[in-house]
Every structure is written in C-alpha cells, then in structure tokens.
Design an enzyme around this catalytic site. Structure first.
Site, short mmCIF file in Angstrom:
data_model
loop_
_atom_site.label_atom_id
_atom_site.label_comp_id
_atom_site.label_asym_id
_atom_site.label_seq_id
_atom_site.Cartn_x
_atom_site.Cartn_y
_atom_site.Cartn_z
N GLU A 256 0.88 -1.16 0.00
CA GLU A 256 0.00 0.00 0.00
C GLU A 256 0.92 1.21 0.00
O GLU A 256 1.48 1.58 1.04
CB GLU A 256 -0.91 -0.02 1.23
N CYS A 290 -2.39 8.71 3.09
CA CYS A 290 -2.19 8.19 1.73
C CYS A 290 -3.41 8.49 0.87
O CYS A 290 -3.31 8.55 -0.35
CB CYS A 290 -1.89 6.70 1.76
#
Length: 500
Positions: A256, A290
C-alpha cells in the site's frame, strides 16, 4: 491550556522512562520536536532469532481452531476499548494528529478486531462441481506462515491492526517493523496486546513480535524465505525496494504505497457538501494521509464559486497544537516534511501555479507547522503528478467529462478517487471500467476516511495490495484445491483414456 506532560501520556500506556533511557532510535514528538527518549533498535541477530521464534510459533498456532484464534483478537479489541483514550493520546503526541483523529485511529483498530472475530468463524472455501462421476471437488484455505508488517508514521497503529488481526485469525504469527518515526505508538500497542495475551493464556511464544529499527530490518524481513507474506505501507520508493526482493524468492508482497488522489466536481455538484469533503480530505492529518485529496478537477462553470467557498473555509482553519480544542491542522511529522512542502510550492510557482497559503507557521513551541495551501494550476504539470505528503491542494479546470476522468487517471498512482455530481450517468461512468482507475472510487464523498469493511488499496504505483475488509483475508492464507473420489472407479478428467 495545560496539557498532560509527554511522560504522563507515555506512562498511561505503560511506557516507563527506563524503556527509553538507553541508546537507540530517537523518539520524537511531532508537536514540539522534543526527543522523548531512545528506542532500542533490533540487531541483525535479534531479527534472525525473532523469525525463528515466529516459525516455531506458526507450527503451534496453525493447529489452534480459528474461532479460538479469534478469541485472542476479541480480547485485543476489549483492551483497545479500555485504552482508547491513552493510545490515542500517544498517536497525537508522536504523529501530531488532532485528538479526534488520534482516537479515530484507535477506533479503526477496534473495528478491525470486531471484523476479524467474525471472520474467524467464516474462513470458508467452495464446493465445486466435478465433471467426474462420484467425485467431489472443493477449495480449502490454510495458514501460510509468519507475516511481516512494515508500517508508516501517518497511521502508526491502525495499519498494523488491519494486517495483524487478519493474520492472527488466519493462523499466522506477526513480525512488526514500525516506522522509525513512530516507535512509541508501537511500544504502547504492544503493551496493550500483552494484556490480551495474558488473558488468552496459551498463545505460543513469538506469536507477535516488535522489531524497531532502520531500513535494514525491513530489508532482512523482505529477503527471508521463512516469511511468506510481507505487507508494507509507505512510499512508492520503499515499495520498489521491497517488492522485487520478496518476488525474487516467490514470496507474497502486500503493498500500500503512494496516493495522488483526485476529486472531480461536476456542474451539478452540491457545492456546500463538496467543500466540507474537500477541506477534510485535503487538510486532515495535515495532508499526510495516503488518501489525502491532492488534486481538485473542477468544471469551469462552478470553478470560481467553489474556489471562493474554499478560500473562506481555509481562512477559518486553526493551525497549532493538535491537542488544543478547535485546532484542525496539526504539525507535519518533522522539518524534513516541511521543507519538502515548501520545495513543492516553489516548483508549482515555477510551473505556472498561483499559490494561496502554505506559509510556515511558527507556534513558538517547535514542531513543523504550515498553513494549508490551495494552488491554482494551468495544467497537470510535473509537480502535480508527484505526491507531496503535505496539505497542498492543486486545482485545475475542465470542460469535458471524459477529459476530467482522463486527467484524474493520468498520474502514476492509483489509490483513491471521487466525484461530486447529481448526474446519475456521470456517477455510473466514473465507477465503470472506463472510469476511475483507482482501487477506491467514491461518489459524493471524499477520497479519505475509508471504512474497514471494504478492502483497502490501489493500483499502479500504489502497489496493488489489499488490506482490511472484504476478502483481503485471503492474502494471509494459502489455497488448496481438493478432489475426493468416493466411487469405485477412476475416471480421468477431460475424457483421457490411459488404461494399462
């Protein structure tokens, strides 16, 4: 306003000054930049021994019935509920999140524990029709082995829990390498986990281990063939270092990585709702998620109106100590992040951008504070296509819907995306195969703030991994296809005849 001392915040989570008194990695508070102590770093020999313990623990843990494994995670969830305020305060102290976001991160841990407990009774396979008479074909799932979890500073404990809760109920030990900038939150979490393990009673030694350290620890875990799964959260640069090493030994990376998330605002959008979504998504966690909103692609018919509303909203934002009521923008993680923000703004100006805000804010207490920035760009230039982990929102216009979607997709990253529209055709087209190319595509909600029920992750340079909900649990298990012949004959598949 008087806040608890840093030492009192740590003590409430069981971290004694003696734990931080020796040599090791400096542990800092993002709030004021103060060094709170030093966390001993794991050595290469200690890392090797930890992996060996995890392998031994795996042989025992995989034999424990999954619902019993789920009981450990249930107890962890209980302990997290009891310590939510204390652990949230450590997250705020170390990462600089405002109080509600620190508490929200711990709530994510609690939520994934609840999810995983239910999952522990649902690790189901399939029964598949066989073409051969008297045969049954099925699919079963089994524990895979030790799981390494490498986490980033911006979600120092939640991301670990997404991985650890699933890995544990799936029958796997966990090796945790936290960010060098967030070891205190990891230590506090391990204290809480220790209480759950004590209540559980018979977990094998080495089931969950913490390995603080620099990049060499992560590199060792990535290269170790005894660790079949490596889940790594961080920059695309980090992913490029980890993924080839894991793949070279035929391990399984769950990545990720970077996000450069966009919102398309259509002419029919509810602008009041869009503004609320934009401000949280672009400014929350000081732009260090993120899933932070970094690109705003606005139809020219509503661009001026939306920018005026955003300017007013940004003007009301308070920047400062994240523990203070009313403050919505805390510090960046450190001075390096602040310098990167200022460098990006300078490059944006050089590429034709008009910058509103973004100035360094001196609070008088140290720390790296800056006002959020809105940057009007003439086009999606080089700096816009990069991810800067800071509260910078690039604004661009569009006329044609297809061009807006193409602009959104024309970046290397592919994590999260959204559109604000009342047009059903636009909404459906955005979520279609020809629409957003991101792992997350939302309608009339921002790109940030995902729930644990859905699988989390993205495409392209975001890495392709999936964590948390849905069927992400399959990434922590190995699959076996089984065929049982309960007849007295031995027919071959595809009608093959091979009689001796």
């Amino acid at each position: 306003m008087t806040h608890p001392s840093h030492a009192d915040v740590l003590a409430a989570c069981g971290i004694d000054p003696a734990d931080l008194a020796g040599p090791g990695l400096p542990a800092r508070s993002a709030i004021d930049g103060a060094i709170l102590g030093h966390v001993p770093a794991a050595t290469a020999r200690e890392t090797e021994a930890a992996v060996a313990r995890a392998v031994s623990a795996f042989r025992l843990w995989r034999e424990v019935p999954a619902p019993r494994r789920g009981e450990l995670v249930r107890l962890l969830g209980e302990e997290l509920r009891a310590a939510k305020a204390e652990l949230g305060a450590v997250v705020t102290l170390e990462a600089g999140k405002i109080v509600s976001e620190g508490l929200g991160e711990v709530q994510e841990m609690i939520d994934i524990c609840d999810f995983a407990v239910g999952l522990s009774r649902q690790l189901h396979g399939l029964t598949i029709a066989s073409e051969r008479p008297g045969h049954r074909m099925m699919e079963t799932w089994h524990p895979i082995g030790p799981v390494a979890v490498i986490t980033a500073f911006n979600f120092p404990v939640a991301v670990w829990s997404w991985n650890a809760a699933l890995a544990l109920v799936c029958g796997n030990p966990v090796l945790w390498k936290p960010s060098e900038k967030a070891n205190l939150a990891a230590l506090a979490t391990m204290r809480i986990l220790g209480r759950a393990l004590a209540r559980f009673g018979d977990a094998p030694e080495g089931l969950v281990q913490l390995l603080p350290g620099a990049g060499d620890i992560g590199a060792a875990l990535a290269a170790d063939g005894r660790v079949p799964v490596v889940s790594a959260t961080g920059s695309t640069r980090m992913g490029r270092a980890v993924a080839p090493v894991v793949a070279a030994r035929f391990g399984r990376p769950i990545l990720e990585l970077g996000g450069n998330n966009a919102m398309i605002v259509a002419p029919s959008a509810d602008l009041d709702m869009a503004v609320r979504a934009i401000v949280f998504s672009a400014v929350g966690t000081a732009g260090q998620r993120c899933t932070t909103l970094r690109r705003l692609i606005v139809h020219e018919d509503v661009r001026a109106d939306l920018l005026a509303r955003l300017t007013r909203a940004y003007g009301s934002l308070r920047v400062g100590d994240p523990r203070t009521p009313g403050v919505l923008v805390g510090p960046l993680i450190d001075r390096g992040a602040l310098a990167a923000m200022q460098a990006s703004l300078a490059q944006a100006r050089a590429e034709g951008g008009t910058v509103h805000g973004g100035a360094v804010v001196e609070t008088g207490q140290g720390g790296a504070y800056a006002a959020p920035a809105i940057v009007e760009m003439p086009a999606q230039s080089a700096i816009v296509r990069q991810e800067t982990f800071a509260p910078i929102l690039y604004v661009m216009g569009y006329r044609d819907f297809a061009a807006a979607v193409a602009m959104q997709n024309d970046v290397p990253q592919g994590l999260s995306s959204c559109i604000f529209t009342r047009d059903l055709r636009e909404a459906e087209a955005f979520m279609s195969a020809a629409g957003s190319d991101c792992g997350i595509a939302n309608v009339n909600i921002g790109p940030s703030g995902a729930e644990i029920g859905g699988a989390f992750g993205g495409e392209k340079e975001t890495g392709g991994g999936r964590e948390s909900g849905s069927d992400a649990w399959k990434g922590y298990m190995r699959r076996a296809t089984n065929t049982v012949n309960y007849s007295a004959a031995l027919p071959l598949a595809q009608g093959v005849s091979f009689d001796v």
